[in-house]
Design a protein around this motif. Structure first.
Motif, PDB file in Angstrom:
ATOM      1  N   ASP A 182      33.408 102.312-148.143  1.00  0.00           N
ATOM      2  CA  ASP A 182      32.286 102.405-147.213  1.00  0.00           C
ATOM      3  C   ASP A 182      32.581 101.549-145.989  1.00  0.00           C
ATOM      4  N   THR A 183      31.823 101.801-144.908  1.00  0.00           N
ATOM      5  CA  THR A 183      31.938 101.008-143.689  1.00  0.00           C
ATOM      6  C   THR A 183      30.550 100.688-143.162  1.00  0.00           C
ATOM      7  N   ALA A 184      30.465  99.617-142.373  1.00  0.00           N
ATOM      8  CA  ALA A 184      29.219  99.262-141.695  1.00  0.00           C
ATOM      9  C   ALA A 184      29.574  98.590-140.379  1.00  0.00           C
ATOM     10  N   PHE A 185      28.780  98.874-139.344  1.00  0.00           N
ATOM     11  CA  PHE A 185      28.982  98.252-138.038  1.00  0.00           C
ATOM     12  C   PHE A 185      27.882  97.230-137.813  1.00  0.00           C
ATOM     13  N   VAL A 186      28.264  96.026-137.389  1.00  0.00           N
ATOM     14  CA  VAL A 186      27.303  94.956-137.117  1.00  0.00           C
ATOM     15  C   VAL A 186      27.708  94.272-135.826  1.00  0.00           C
ATOM     16  N   SER A 187      26.723  94.017-134.967  1.00  0.00           N
ATOM     17  CA  SER A 187      26.997  93.286-133.731  1.00  0.00           C
ATOM     18  C   SER A 187      25.911  92.248-133.525  1.00  0.00           C
ATOM     19  N   ALA A 188      26.079  91.448-132.477  1.00  0.00           N
ATOM     20  CA  ALA A 188      25.096  90.410-132.199  1.00  0.00           C
ATOM     21  C   ALA A 188      23.737  91.008-131.862  1.00  0.00           C
ATOM     22  N   TYR A 189      23.721  92.224-131.300  1.00  0.00           N
ATOM     23  CA  TYR A 189      22.444  92.860-130.989  1.00  0.00           C
ATOM     24  C   TYR A 189      22.045  93.885-132.041  1.00  0.00           C
ATOM     25  N   SER A 190      22.935  94.275-132.932  1.00  0.00           N
ATOM     26  CA  SER A 190      22.666  95.049-134.147  1.00  0.00           C
ATOM     27  C   SER A 190      21.776  96.276-133.956  1.00  0.00           C
ATOM     28  N   PRO A 191      22.197  97.283-133.192  1.00  0.00           N
ATOM     29  CA  PRO A 191      21.441  98.539-133.211  1.00  0.00           C
ATOM     30  C   PRO A 191      21.589  99.195-134.578  1.00  0.00           C
ATOM     31  N   ALA A 192      20.598  99.922-134.987  1.00  0.00           N
ATOM     32  CA  ALA A 192      20.638 100.589-136.288  1.00  0.00           C
ATOM     33  C   ALA A 192      20.086 101.996-136.134  1.00  0.00           C
ATOM     34  N   ALA A 193      20.520 102.885-137.015  1.00  0.00           N
ATOM     35  CA  ALA A 193      20.053 104.273-136.965  1.00  0.00           C
ATOM     36  C   ALA A 193      19.937 104.824-138.373  1.00  0.00           C
ATOM     37  N   GLU A 194      18.973 105.703-138.549  1.00  0.00           N
ATOM     38  CA  GLU A 194      18.787 106.412-139.810  1.00  0.00           C
ATOM     39  C   GLU A 194      18.550 107.883-139.496  1.00  0.00           C
ATOM     40  N   ILE A 195      19.174 108.762-140.273  1.00  0.00           N
ATOM     41  CA  ILE A 195      19.041 110.205-140.065  1.00  0.00           C
ATOM     42  C   ILE A 195      18.493 110.834-141.336  1.00  0.00           C
ATOM     43  N   VAL A 196      17.433 111.618-141.191  1.00  0.00           N
ATOM     44  CA  VAL A 196      16.852 112.346-142.316  1.00  0.00           C
ATOM     45  C   VAL A 196      16.758 113.818-141.925  1.00  0.00           C
ATOM     46  N   SER A 202      14.761 120.697-139.728  1.00  0.00           N
ATOM     47  CA  SER A 202      14.532 119.700-138.686  1.00  0.00           C
ATOM     48  C   SER A 202      15.281 118.424-139.026  1.00  0.00           C
ATOM     49  N   VAL A 203      15.493 117.594-138.006  1.00  0.00           N
ATOM     50  CA  VAL A 203      16.242 116.350-138.155  1.00  0.00           C
ATOM     51  C   VAL A 203      15.453 115.226-137.493  1.00  0.00           C
ATOM     52  N   ASP A 204      15.208 114.148-138.238  1.00  0.00           N
ATOM     53  CA  ASP A 204      14.572 112.946-137.691  1.00  0.00           C
ATOM     54  C   ASP A 204      15.637 111.867-137.527  1.00  0.00           C
ATOM     55  N   VAL A 205      15.793 111.376-136.304  1.00  0.00           N
ATOM     56  CA  VAL A 205      16.739 110.303-136.007  1.00  0.00           C
ATOM     57  C   VAL A 205      15.935 109.075-135.603  1.00  0.00           C
ATOM     58  N   THR A 206      15.994 108.023-136.420  1.00  0.00           N
ATOM     59  CA  THR A 206      15.250 106.798-136.151  1.00  0.00           C
ATOM     60  C   THR A 206      16.214 105.723-135.661  1.00  0.00           C
ATOM     61  N   VAL A 207      15.953 105.202-134.479  1.00  0.00           N
ATOM     62  CA  VAL A 207      16.803 104.176-133.871  1.00  0.00           C
ATOM     63  C   VAL A 207      16.000 102.889-133.727  1.00  0.00           C
ATOM     64  N   SER A 208      16.627 101.772-134.051  1.00  0.00           N
ATOM     65  CA  SER A 208      15.994 100.465-133.888  1.00  0.00           C
ATOM     66  C   SER A 208      17.031  99.467-133.398  1.00  0.00           C
ATOM     67  N   GLY A 209      16.556  98.350-132.855  1.00  0.00           N
ATOM     68  CA  GLY A 209      17.455  97.286-132.426  1.00  0.00           C
ATOM     69  C   GLY A 209      17.989  97.418-131.019  1.00  0.00           C
ATOM     70  N   LEU A 210      17.602  98.462-130.279  1.00  0.00           N
ATOM     71  CA  LEU A 210      18.039  98.567-128.890  1.00  0.00           C
ATOM     72  C   LEU A 210      17.314  97.525-128.042  1.00  0.00           C
ATOM     73  N   LEU A 211      18.019  96.982-127.052  1.00  0.00           N
ATOM     74  CA  LEU A 211      17.468  95.938-126.199  1.00  0.00           C
ATOM     75  C   LEU A 211      17.099  96.505-124.835  1.00  0.00           C
ATOM     76  N   THR A 212      16.255  95.786-124.135  1.00  0.00           N
ATOM     77  CA  THR A 212      15.883  96.135-122.761  1.00  0.00           C
ATOM     78  C   THR A 212      16.050  94.897-121.891  1.00  0.00           C
ATOM     79  N   GLY A 213      15.974  95.075-120.608  1.00  0.00           N
ATOM     80  CA  GLY A 213      16.083  93.937-119.697  1.00  0.00           C
ATOM     81  C   GLY A 213      17.403  93.927-118.966  1.00  0.00           C
ATOM     82  N   ASP A 214      17.387  93.348-117.774  1.00  0.00           N
ATOM     83  CA  ASP A 214      18.585  93.335-116.937  1.00  0.00           C
ATOM     84  C   ASP A 214      19.708  92.502-117.531  1.00  0.00           C
TER      85      ASP A 214
END
Length: 345
Positions: free
Chosen positions: A85-99, A120-132
């Protein structure tokens, strides 16, 4: 940082089972901000537990890989490594789930559907950042949609690197993105007979637009419509005394379906309950389509009077009851005797 290792080690059940049989497990952390990539290994890990990441995380993140190695043995067999298995992790850690949602609840871990059915496909995204001041790569992810035909197979040993890119889009906000399709997006000369899969994948989105690390991926298997041929009977033909042998060829019965042949007196009428023919029916209890050839040699024994008769092949699937093929014919077993009477004077 403990969380990525805890996540990866949770997938180590296979390695744990294999440890007693000569397997060794390790986790590799690949640093993505360097060229060429640098990696660090955490060796001899248990199948479950937590550990400290070998190196600190940067904004570019790291890819963690869970490996198990089947050790060399005294028979001369070389060591073999398996990526579990593999997993991606970063300091800002975006995450996604697909159902993926289909009308077939029996697909299990891998959803399935039929070429003519919606999904149908539900794509849930979390951990995205905003700001300049947020890194550009932390503000969006990329969603890819691939399609791939199985040809005449059932998808064994499919090479997913050969899939076709059907669509892609950038997702720039946290939350759920829903994609709806009325039927499959696979293509072919006869759309009713195509088979394959549709895969949806979410990747990190780097500043230069290249694809980075996969965050989530799911696919749905798509199966063809069942095709039936009734051989040995002619539409509208009148049969006297002996009925011919009938052969029914059924291709690609849908998983978990019940397909049967029935006969009844009268003209074709949807929903009619006739007499089922024992040697020409099949209940499928498997995850892929099934084809069969049925031979009916005693059709005449099921016909008890003259007139019009109908032979049907019907299937019951999760999508409903459908008539796949039919044949109507006449039976006339009456014996007409003609004589000439004369008298001699």
């Amino acid at each position: 940082m403990k969380s990525p290792l805890a996540c990866l080690l949770a997938f180590g059940a296979l390695a744990a089972t294999s440890s007693a049989a000569g397997y060794t497990n390790y986790i590799r952390q690949v640093m993505l901000e360097t060229t060429p990539e640098i990696h660090w290994d955490l060796e001899n890990v248990a199948a479950k537990g937590e550990g400290i990441s070998p190196a600190a995380l940067s904004l570019s993140g790291s890819r963690y890989e869970l490996w198990t190695v089947k050790n060399a043995d005294t028979s001369g067999t070389s060591a073999v490594s398996y990526l579990l298995d593999t997993a991606f992790v970063s300091a800002y850690s975006p995450a996604a789930e697909i159902v993926i949602h289909t009308l077939d609840p029996d697909g299990g871990d891998i959803p399935r559907t039929r070429v003519d059915q919606p999904f149908s496909v539900d794509v849930t995204v979390s951990g995205l950042l905003t700001g300049d001041d947020a890194p550009a790569a932390s503000k969006s992810v990329r969603l890819l949609h691939h399609t791939q035909s199985y040809g005449d197979t059932y998808g064994e040993n499919v090479d997913r690197s050969q899939a076709n890119l059907f669509d892609q889009r950038v997702i720039e906000s946290n939350g759920v993105t829903t994609l709806e399709y009325e039927m499959t997006n696979l293509t072919g000369a006869d759309l009713t007979q195509v088979r394959g899969e549709e895969r949806f994948s979410v990747y990190t989105h780097s500043e230069n637009g290249a694809l980075d690390e996969q965050l989530a991926s799911r696919f749905v298997k798509v199966w063809p419509l069942t095709r039936v041929q009734i051989l040995g009977l002619e539409w509208g033909e009148t049969y006297r005394f002996e009925m011919p042998q009938v052969t029914i060829e059924v291709d690609d019965m849908y998983p978990k379906s019940y397909t049967y042949t029935q006969i009844y007196k009268g003209a074709p009428s949807l929903g009619t309950v006739g007499t089922k023919i024992p040697q020409a029916q099949k209940q499928i209890d498997q995850s892929k389509p099934l084809s069969r050839t049925w031979v009916i040699g005693n059709l005449g024994s099921l016909i008890d009077e003259d007139g019009q008769w109908t032979l049907e092949v019907v299937t019951e699937t999760v999508f409903g009851v459908e008539r796949l093929a039919l044949m109507t014919f006449e039976v006339d077993r009456s014996l007409e005797v003609r004589s000439l009477l004369s008298t001699l004077e």
